[in-house]
Design a protein around this motif. Structure first.
Motif, PDB file in Angstrom:
ATOM      1  N   MET B   1      15.790   3.008   0.813  1.00 35.37           N
ATOM      2  CA  MET B   1      14.995   3.084   2.047  1.00 35.37           C
ATOM      3  C   MET B   1      13.587   2.576   1.774  1.00 35.37           C
ATOM      4  SD  MET B   1      16.386   5.639   4.607  1.00 35.37           S
ATOM      5  CE  MET B   1      15.347   7.088   4.632  1.00 35.37           C
ATOM      6  N   LYS B   2      13.162   1.681   2.624  1.00 38.43           N
ATOM      7  CA  LYS B   2      11.844   1.110   2.423  1.00 38.43           C
ATOM      8  C   LYS B   2      11.097   1.008   3.745  1.00 38.43           C
ATOM      9  CE  LYS B   2       9.450  -2.510   0.002  1.00 38.43           C
ATOM     10  NZ  LYS B   2       9.500  -3.349  -1.182  1.00 38.43           N
ATOM     11  N   LEU B   3       9.806   1.330   3.672  1.00 46.29           N
ATOM     12  CA  LEU B   3       8.953   1.194   4.852  1.00 46.29           C
ATOM     13  C   LEU B   3       7.920   0.094   4.594  1.00 46.29           C
ATOM     14  CD1 LEU B   3       8.033   2.331   7.656  1.00 46.29           C
ATOM     15  CD2 LEU B   3       6.403   3.747   6.378  1.00 46.29           C
ATOM     16  N   TYR B   4       7.919  -0.902   5.468  1.00 45.69           N
ATOM     17  CA  TYR B   4       6.891  -1.932   5.415  1.00 45.69           C
ATOM     18  C   TYR B   4       5.790  -1.576   6.408  1.00 45.69           C
ATOM     19  CZ  TYR B   4      10.211  -4.843   2.874  1.00 45.69           C
ATOM     20  OH  TYR B   4      11.091  -5.332   1.935  1.00 45.69           O
ATOM     21  N   VAL B   5       4.545  -1.686   5.971  1.00 46.09           N
ATOM     22  CA  VAL B   5       3.420  -1.501   6.886  1.00 46.09           C
ATOM     23  C   VAL B   5       2.881  -2.903   7.149  1.00 46.09           C
ATOM     24  CG1 VAL B   5       1.196  -0.391   7.252  1.00 46.09           C
ATOM     25  CG2 VAL B   5       2.965   0.744   5.875  1.00 46.09           C
ATOM     26  N   VAL B   6       3.114  -3.375   8.373  1.00 49.30           N
ATOM     27  CA  VAL B   6       2.960  -4.799   8.659  1.00 49.30           C
ATOM     28  C   VAL B   6       1.753  -5.062   9.565  1.00 49.30           C
ATOM     29  CG1 VAL B   6       4.082  -6.836   9.665  1.00 49.30           C
ATOM     30  CG2 VAL B   6       5.454  -5.111   8.465  1.00 49.30           C
ATOM     31  N   GLY B   7       0.798  -5.836   9.082  1.00 49.19           N
ATOM     32  CA  GLY B   7      -0.310  -6.287   9.920  1.00 49.19           C
ATOM     33  C   GLY B   7       0.174  -7.400  10.833  1.00 49.19           C
ATOM     34  N   VAL B   8      -0.015  -7.219  12.146  1.00 46.07           N
ATOM     35  CA  VAL B   8       0.512  -8.216  13.098  1.00 46.07           C
ATOM     36  C   VAL B   8      -0.587  -9.132  13.624  1.00 46.07           C
ATOM     37  CG1 VAL B   8       2.427  -6.697  13.712  1.00 46.07           C
ATOM     38  CG2 VAL B   8       0.387  -6.748  15.176  1.00 46.07           C
ATOM     39  N   GLY B   9      -1.778  -9.041  13.053  1.00 45.13           N
ATOM     40  CA  GLY B   9      -2.855  -9.941  13.456  1.00 45.13           C
ATOM     41  C   GLY B   9      -3.615  -9.438  14.675  1.00 45.13           C
ATOM     42  N   PRO B  10      -4.581 -10.246  15.145  1.00 45.78           N
ATOM     43  CA  PRO B  10      -5.533  -9.788  16.161  1.00 45.78           C
ATOM     44  C   PRO B  10      -5.045  -9.842  17.604  1.00 45.78           C
ATOM     45  CG  PRO B  10      -6.060 -12.021  15.485  1.00 45.78           C
ATOM     46  CD  PRO B  10      -4.932 -11.573  14.604  1.00 45.78           C
ATOM     47  N   GLY B  11      -3.988 -10.579  17.897  1.00 46.57           N
ATOM     48  CA  GLY B  11      -3.554 -10.636  19.295  1.00 46.57           C
ATOM     49  C   GLY B  11      -2.673 -11.832  19.611  1.00 46.57           C
ATOM     50  N   ASP B  12      -3.100 -13.028  19.203  1.00 45.11           N
ATOM     51  CA  ASP B  12      -2.275 -14.214  19.393  1.00 45.11           C
ATOM     52  C   ASP B  12      -0.992 -14.045  18.568  1.00 45.11           C
ATOM     53  OD1 ASP B  12      -1.063 -16.703  19.271  1.00 45.11           O
ATOM     54  OD2 ASP B  12      -2.890 -17.809  18.784  1.00 45.11           O
ATOM     55  N   PRO B  13       0.181 -14.038  19.231  1.00 45.70           N
ATOM     56  CA  PRO B  13       1.436 -13.820  18.487  1.00 45.70           C
ATOM     57  C   PRO B  13       1.670 -14.867  17.393  1.00 45.70           C
ATOM     58  CG  PRO B  13       1.793 -13.706  20.862  1.00 45.70           C
ATOM     59  CD  PRO B  13       0.403 -14.196  20.678  1.00 45.70           C
ATOM     60  N   GLU B  14       1.122 -16.076  17.582  1.00 44.41           N
ATOM     61  CA  GLU B  14       1.279 -17.118  16.558  1.00 44.41           C
ATOM     62  C   GLU B  14       0.485 -16.803  15.289  1.00 44.41           C
ATOM     63  OE1 GLU B  14       0.408 -21.106  18.225  1.00 44.41           O
ATOM     64  OE2 GLU B  14       2.081 -21.675  16.910  1.00 44.41           O
ATOM     65  N   LEU B  15      -0.391 -15.794  15.357  1.00 41.84           N
ATOM     66  CA  LEU B  15      -1.152 -15.416  14.157  1.00 41.84           C
ATOM     67  C   LEU B  15      -0.432 -14.367  13.311  1.00 41.84           C
ATOM     68  CD1 LEU B  15      -4.832 -15.579  15.448  1.00 41.84           C
ATOM     69  CD2 LEU B  15      -3.633 -17.209  13.978  1.00 41.84           C
ATOM     70  N   LEU B  16       0.792 -14.019  13.668  1.00 42.15           N
ATOM     71  CA  LEU B  16       1.623 -13.287  12.712  1.00 42.15           C
ATOM     72  C   LEU B  16       1.884 -14.208  11.531  1.00 42.15           C
ATOM     73  CD1 LEU B  16       2.559 -11.163  15.028  1.00 42.15           C
ATOM     74  CD2 LEU B  16       4.675 -11.097  13.704  1.00 42.15           C
ATOM     75  N   THR B  17       2.022 -13.649  10.337  1.00 43.12           N
ATOM     76  CA  THR B  17       2.394 -14.481   9.199  1.00 43.12           C
ATOM     77  C   THR B  17       3.904 -14.714   9.221  1.00 43.12           C
ATOM     78  OG1 THR B  17       2.763 -12.609   7.734  1.00 43.12           O
ATOM     79  CG2 THR B  17       0.525 -13.519   7.786  1.00 43.12           C
ATOM     80  N   ILE B  18       4.305 -15.747   8.484  1.00 39.80           N
ATOM     81  CA  ILE B  18       5.736 -16.025   8.334  1.00 39.80           C
ATOM     82  C   ILE B  18       6.430 -14.787   7.750  1.00 39.80           C
ATOM     83  CG2 ILE B  18       7.408 -17.505   7.133  1.00 39.80           C
ATOM     84  CD1 ILE B  18       5.109 -19.650   7.015  1.00 39.80           C
ATOM     85  N   LYS B  19       5.748 -14.135   6.820  1.00 34.56           N
ATOM     86  CA  LYS B  19       6.313 -12.952   6.155  1.00 34.56           C
ATOM     87  C   LYS B  19       6.478 -11.785   7.123  1.00 34.56           C
ATOM     88  CE  LYS B  19       5.991 -10.900   1.632  1.00 34.56           C
ATOM     89  NZ  LYS B  19       5.363 -11.168   0.340  1.00 34.56           N
ATOM     90  N   ALA B  20       5.460 -11.531   7.940  1.00 34.50           N
ATOM     91  CA  ALA B  20       5.537 -10.432   8.911  1.00 34.50           C
ATOM     92  C   ALA B  20       6.713 -10.648   9.858  1.00 34.50           C
ATOM     93  CB  ALA B  20       4.232 -10.341   9.695  1.00 34.50           C
ATOM     94  N   LYS B  21       6.864 -11.878  10.342  1.00 37.27           N
ATOM     95  CA  LYS B  21       7.970 -12.199  11.255  1.00 37.27           C
ATOM     96  C   LYS B  21       9.322 -11.939  10.574  1.00 37.27           C
ATOM     97  CE  LYS B  21       9.409 -15.890  14.432  1.00 37.27           C
ATOM     98  NZ  LYS B  21      10.729 -16.360  14.026  1.00 37.27           N
ATOM     99  N   ARG B  22       9.458 -12.424   9.339  1.00 36.24           N
ATOM    100  CA  ARG B  22      10.732 -12.247   8.632  1.00 36.24           C
ATOM    101  C   ARG B  22      11.058 -10.767   8.434  1.00 36.24           C
ATOM    102  NH1 ARG B  22      11.788 -11.044   3.523  1.00 36.24           N
ATOM    103  NH2 ARG B  22       9.781 -11.685   2.653  1.00 36.24           N
ATOM    104  N   ILE B  23      10.062  -9.994   7.994  1.00 38.78           N
ATOM    105  CA  ILE B  23      10.303  -8.569   7.713  1.00 38.78           C
ATOM    106  C   ILE B  23      10.633  -7.807   9.000  1.00 38.78           C
ATOM    107  CG2 ILE B  23       9.129  -6.434   6.998  1.00 38.78           C
ATOM    108  CD1 ILE B  23       7.850  -8.146   4.732  1.00 38.78           C
ATOM    109  N   LEU B  24       9.954  -8.137  10.078  1.00 34.02           N
ATOM    110  CA  LEU B  24      10.247  -7.454  11.351  1.00 34.02           C
ATOM    111  C   LEU B  24      11.648  -7.825  11.852  1.00 34.02           C
ATOM    112  CD1 LEU B  24       6.721  -7.739  12.981  1.00 34.02           C
ATOM    113  CD2 LEU B  24       7.856  -5.635  12.217  1.00 34.02           C
ATOM    114  N   GLU B  25      12.049  -9.066  11.639  1.00 35.83           N
ATOM    115  CA  GLU B  25      13.408  -9.466  12.028  1.00 35.83           C
ATOM    116  C   GLU B  25      14.469  -8.729  11.204  1.00 35.83           C
ATOM    117  OE1 GLU B  25      12.428 -13.903  13.870  1.00 35.83           O
ATOM    118  OE2 GLU B  25      12.930 -13.718  11.746  1.00 35.83           O
ATOM    119  N   ASP B  26      14.117  -8.429   9.943  1.00 39.97           N
ATOM    120  CA  ASP B  26      15.048  -7.708   9.062  1.00 39.97           C
ATOM    121  C   ASP B  26      15.036  -6.197   9.277  1.00 39.97           C
ATOM    122  OD1 ASP B  26      15.698 -10.108   7.919  1.00 39.97           O
ATOM    123  OD2 ASP B  26      14.504  -9.825   6.098  1.00 39.97           O
ATOM    124  N   SER B  27      14.051  -5.688  10.002  1.00 38.06           N
ATOM    125  CA  SER B  27      13.912  -4.229  10.156  1.00 38.06           C
ATOM    126  C   SER B  27      14.821  -3.704  11.259  1.00 38.06           C
ATOM    127  CB  SER B  27      12.460  -3.872  10.512  1.00 38.06           C
ATOM    128  OG  SER B  27      11.596  -4.250   9.468  1.00 38.06           O
TER     129      SER B  27
END
Lengths: 230, 230
Positions: B1-27
């Motif tokens: 079991m793993k918990l990721y604490v993911v920074g999603v950036g300031p507001g523009d959805p395109e400012l998510l990182t590639i990593k944040a997007k991948r981890i959220l898709e896997d969650s």
């Protein structure tokens, strides 16, 4: 004609933003700053963006202290020449890549005054090495009313005056003053962390400055010092 | 079991990182903090990640001053209950989403002490609203040996002591002390900027605090003050 100034993050290519990746893919020309032999920013970008059909233009930034009076005139000429090179080599969509975030100590701002009235420039923020370093410990840099100081330590620095007012002190480029920094925080009840090249393959993390071996002390590292709460 | 604490950036959805997007898709499970009616972090995420098959668990964070002594005991119980909820609701891969970067004033750190010895936690850095705001001006926050102070202004703040030592002062949550802040910097030769909700659809940018209309003054904004160089 448009120039994007793109923050490519601290080192892990997956820490590029979706926007940075898209804009770099759309750019015909990529300006790559380099201090030494290679462009660190490009070495990150090339892992997520196919660069084989891009025009790469390398810009040599001298590694000298920019506040040195003797260097000042020569440096101004250097910035002006680099800005001229950008104006000459630009194509319709171009990007200047920079490590971390463009607003935190990026060399691009040496050129900005020469360029801002001549071309359309847009800045794309990136993950800064400061945030990435804190995530790797992990530690909060600040919460609630805590105050944070960010201090380049490659010049002189008087830590005492900051230690009283701030909960967290972040020291960039701490290599030259490392022994002094270590002693100060040990004597003043701070928890210290040392992070070398956060999120890269060369990353090293130490949860106390006392544990940092001499060979790990270098320019591309960050000290985070947090006041102990009683 | 793993918990990721993911920074999603300031507001523009395109400012998510590639990593944040991948981890959220896997969650399988996404923990969404909210203060008021909705989760701002989730409103960003849902624009780039398909959330219809995710388990969304909302966590109500009270909007009170955490350094208020009277609130202190009640708040500790609140953090502990939220941490327990995470432990109960976690699935194999889970993420806690947070605005900007997790290490800069994220509410997650109120829960971290309860969780850190019980589960595996990894922090994913994000673009902070501070860097995004500076990019939108655009202005450098610091270059060469310039020093930067980050100060939450929703408590008391003595600007005079910082103005002497720092080249750039960043004030978070400046709404309550806005008039005081404006007057101070006008009297002390600082260039000021006001950025409300940088990179979102509600973004507003002012290149001088004098120009900010009353209706634009709110909690989710940042003042950047830069010492005038002579």
């Amino acid at each position: 004609m448009k120039l994007y100034v793109v923050g490519v993050g601290p080192g892990d290519p997956e820490l590029l933003t979706i926007k940075a990746k898209r804009i770099l893919e759309d750019s015909e020309t990529i300006f790559c700053p380099k201090g030494g032999k290679e462009s660190l920013a490009l070495s990150i970008v090339e892992k997520v963006v196919d660069i084989k059909n891009k025009r790469l233009v390398f810009l040599n930034f001298p590694m000298v202290k920019t506040k040195d009076e003797k260097q000042s005139k020569k440096l101004k000429e250097t910035w002006e020449n680099l800005a001229k090179k950008i104006l000459t080599e630009m194509t319709n969509v171009s990007s200047f890549i920079t490590l971390g975030d463009p607003t935190l100590y990026s060399t691009f701002f040496y050129l900005y005054d020469y360029l801002k009235d001549k071309i359309d420039i847009e800045f794309i923020p990136g993950v800064s090495s400061i945030n990435a370093s804190a995530c790797r410990i992990p530690t909060s840099l600040g919460i609630a009313n805590e105050k944070i100081a960010i201090i380049p330590a490659n010049y002189e620095v008087d830590l005492k005056e900051f230690a009283e007012k701030f909960d967290t002190i972040i020291l960039l480029k701490p290599n030259k003053l490392f022994e002094e920094i270590k002693k100060f925080f040990a004597d003043n009840n701070f928890q210290t962390y040392y992070i070398k090249r956060a999120t890269t393959e060369e990353e090293e993390i130490y949860k106390n400055l006392d544990e940092v071996p001499e060979e790990a002390i270098e320019y591309f590292s960050i000290v985070i010092a947090k006041k102990e709460k009683f």
